[in-house]
Structure formats: structure tokens, C-alpha cells
Scaffold this active site. Structure first.
Site, mmCIF file in Angstrom:
data_model
loop_
_atom_site.group_PDB
_atom_site.id
_atom_site.type_symbol
_atom_site.label_atom_id
_atom_site.label_comp_id
_atom_site.label_asym_id
_atom_site.label_seq_id
_atom_site.Cartn_x
_atom_site.Cartn_y
_atom_site.Cartn_z
ATOM 1 N N CYS A 100 0.459 -2.736 -7.673
ATOM 2 C CA CYS A 100 0.310 -1.443 -6.991
ATOM 3 C C CYS A 100 0.969 -0.307 -7.755
ATOM 4 O O CYS A 100 0.369 0.748 -7.982
ATOM 5 C CB CYS A 100 0.817 -1.544 -5.559
ATOM 6 S SG CYS A 100 2.584 -1.934 -5.386
ATOM 7 N N HIS A 159 5.075 -1.466 -1.311
ATOM 8 C CA HIS A 159 3.674 -1.222 -1.675
ATOM 9 C C HIS A 159 3.424 0.268 -1.773
ATOM 10 O O HIS A 159 4.020 1.063 -1.041
ATOM 11 C CB HIS A 159 2.734 -1.840 -0.638
ATOM 12 C CG HIS A 159 1.286 -1.795 -1.046
ATOM 13 N ND1 HIS A 159 0.822 -2.378 -2.203
ATOM 14 C CD2 HIS A 159 0.194 -1.216 -0.456
ATOM 15 C CE1 HIS A 159 -0.490 -2.180 -2.303
ATOM 16 N NE2 HIS A 159 -0.891 -1.465 -1.260
ATOM 17 N N GLU A 171 -6.149 1.281 -4.135
ATOM 18 C CA GLU A 171 -4.946 0.453 -4.232
ATOM 19 C C GLU A 171 -5.182 -0.824 -5.026
ATOM 20 O O GLU A 171 -6.307 -1.324 -5.111
ATOM 21 C CB GLU A 171 -4.435 0.093 -2.841
ATOM 22 C CG GLU A 171 -5.367 -0.787 -2.031
ATOM 23 C CD GLU A 171 -4.779 -1.236 -0.699
ATOM 24 O OE1 GLU A 171 -3.536 -1.311 -0.565
ATOM 25 O OE2 GLU A 171 -5.572 -1.519 0.220
#
Length: 284
Positions: A100, A159, A171
Site C-alpha cells: 500500500c 493501510h 489501493e
């Protein structure tokens, strides 16, 4: 004879209303798919739009999520590692891709022409380049394409993703999947968002050391915790003052620095440099 015109009129009106409803109805917009990765709302800076474009290029190329991917010496896809907590990562060392924060790093490096967001999700969210911060309670209303969404807690953000607009984000989600466009998840441990300024940074930019170092809401160890720096982080110091003496890791110091980008204080023990920072003004 009984008068049945009333029921007939009611039936005709009902039929007409149903017909009008069909004419006026339009289907809801479909959920974003991978092919829809693009800027989906107006208002973002040119740099933020370039960051979205760079991330979406990778989404369109069917690039894998790889744990640790994108954290090489230079921004860009790298082979990943096995995450000991995730059996799905067993093939990550064979896959060229991003995790990420690796994707965010690459996107903004392309946008800015420099590696402005190196680091993990926590370091990227707490960047000294913040042009604005938004809490989970504010939802999506104030956000623009290119803003960075994060999940976790003030102690550990785990994240990060790029907002596209219209409730969607790009993402690198998890091992075993490709980079994707998803609906923004505001439930669970959604923490908030940050807007990135890729331009020159004014003020005194310094570097911290140590890991899990908490910042405080006032220059005191008794102050409330604001957030924890996960590791060495680039910060912008606004001013410093003499306050409570702190002893930690073999050092003692009464100097504290105010970090305006975070609205928090940090003992100078964990800021690289002398006990009293050179050229940094005194807080008044």
C-alpha cells in the site's frame, strides 16, 4: 347499477403514475471497476491529479500487491517478501509489485519528480508536507482526488490508499490480489486522511530517531498522547522551549519542540541534532 367509475379512475391513475416513474427513473451509477481508475471529482491540485494518474497506470497494468513491494532504493515496483502473518503472501517474493505505501510512494514521486513520501503508511500520513488533515468523523465530504486515506490507530496506521473522488480509491490491498479500485471503507478502523503539498517546505525540516516515539499535546511527559512515530521520520519544527526535563535512552534534556503539522510536542531527545536546535526560534 352500482357506480364502478371510481375504481376504474383509481386504476388509470395508478397506471399513469407507474408509467411516469419508469420514464423518470435512471439506474444508479455502477460501482467503480478497475477500468474506471481515474480522477473522479474536480478540485484537486495538478500534482494530486498526476499522483492519481500514476497510481492508475499501475492498476491498469494488472500489477500485483506484494508485501514490502515498492520500497527499493528508488520508487517503483519491486519483488516482495513473505509476510509471516499472512499465508497468502507465500508467492510475493516471486511477484513484482507494490504494497500500500509502496504504491503511494511511487505515485507521489511521479507527481512531484522527487521521492517525497518514502516510508510506511504512518510516516506518509504524518508527513511534514501535509496541506490539510481530516478526521474519520468528517467522512468524505472535504476530500479531493489525491488525498491519502489511512486505517489503524494513532499508535499504528497499517493501510493507506489514494482517493479518486466519488467515494472510490486506488489501493494495493493485500497479498493474492492485484492493485485495484475499491469503494472507500469508512467503517472499521478508518482513521482519516491527509492532503499532500509537493511544493517547497518552509521552516526547519529535521529528522527524528527511535521507534514508537509518542508526541504529546503539551511539553510534558504527563501530556496526552497524540500519535507515535513508527521510526525515523522527517518533521518540520516550528519552535522550541525549555520545559520538563526528560531522561530517556541515556539522555536528559529539558528542550521540547512544537511540530505545527501535527499540533503536537516532542522532546528534543528524539530529534537529530544538538540538545537545543540551531536556528529554531523560541516558542512564545
Amino acid at each position: 347499477m352500482p357506480d364502478r367509475s371510481g375504481p376504474r379512475r383509481t386504476a388509470r391513475v395508478g397506471t399513469l403514475l407507474a408509467f411516469l416513474a419508469v420514464l423518470l427513473w435512471s439506474p444508479p451509477a455502477p460501482a467503480a471497476a478497475e477500468g474506471a481508475c481515474r480522477v473522479l471529482a474536480p478540485g484537486a491540485s495538478a500534482a494530486a491529479e498526476r499522483a492519481v494518474g500514476a497510481a492508475c497506470e499501475q492498476v491498469g497494468r494488472d500489477v500485483w500487491y506484494t508485501w514490502g513491494g515498492g520500497h527499493g532504493q528508488q520508487p517503483g515496483a519491486t519483488y516482495g517478501q513473505v509476510d509471516p502473518t499472512d499465508p497468502a503472501s507465500e508467492h510475493d517474493p516471486e511477484r513484482l509489485g507494490f504494497d500500500c505505501s509502496g504504491l503511494v510512494r511511487y505515485a507521489y514521486a511521479r507527481a512531484a519528480g522527487a521521492d517525497v513520501l518514502d516510508g510506511v503508511a504512518s510516516q506518509q500520513y504524518y508527513t511534514h508536507r501535509a496541506a490539510g488533515r481530516f478526521t474519520a468523523a468528517q467522512g468524505l465530504a472535504p476530500l479531493l482526488p489525491g488525498d491519502l486515506l489511512v486505517w489503524g490507530t494513532s499508535q499504528r496506521l497499517h493501510h493507506i490508499a489514494l482517493y479518486l473522488g466519488a467515494g472510490h480509491m486506488a489501493e494495493a490491498k493485500q497479498s493474492g490480489t492485484k492493485l485495484m479500485v475499491s469503494d472507500v471503507r469508512l467503517t472499521g478502523d478508518y482513521f482519516g486522511a491527509v492532503r499532500v503539498d509537493t511544493g517547497p517546505v518552509d521552516g526547519h525540516v529535521l529528522r527524528t530517531w527511535g521507534s514508537g516515539v509518542w508526541t504529546k499535546d503539551r511539553p510534558s511527559t504527563a501530556g496526552a498522547r497524540v500519535y507515535a512515530l513508527p521510526g525515523p521520520t522527517t518533521i518540520r519544527v516550528g519552535c522550541q522551549k525549555h520545559a520538563e526535563v526528560v531522561t530517556s535512552d541515556g539522555y536528559s534534556n529539558d528542550a521540547w519542540s512544537y511540530l505545527p503539522d501535527y499540533g503536537a510536542w516532542m522532546t528534543n531527545i528524539y530529534i537529530q541534532g544538538p540538545d537545543w536546535l540551531e536556528d529554531v526560534p523560541v516558542c512564545h
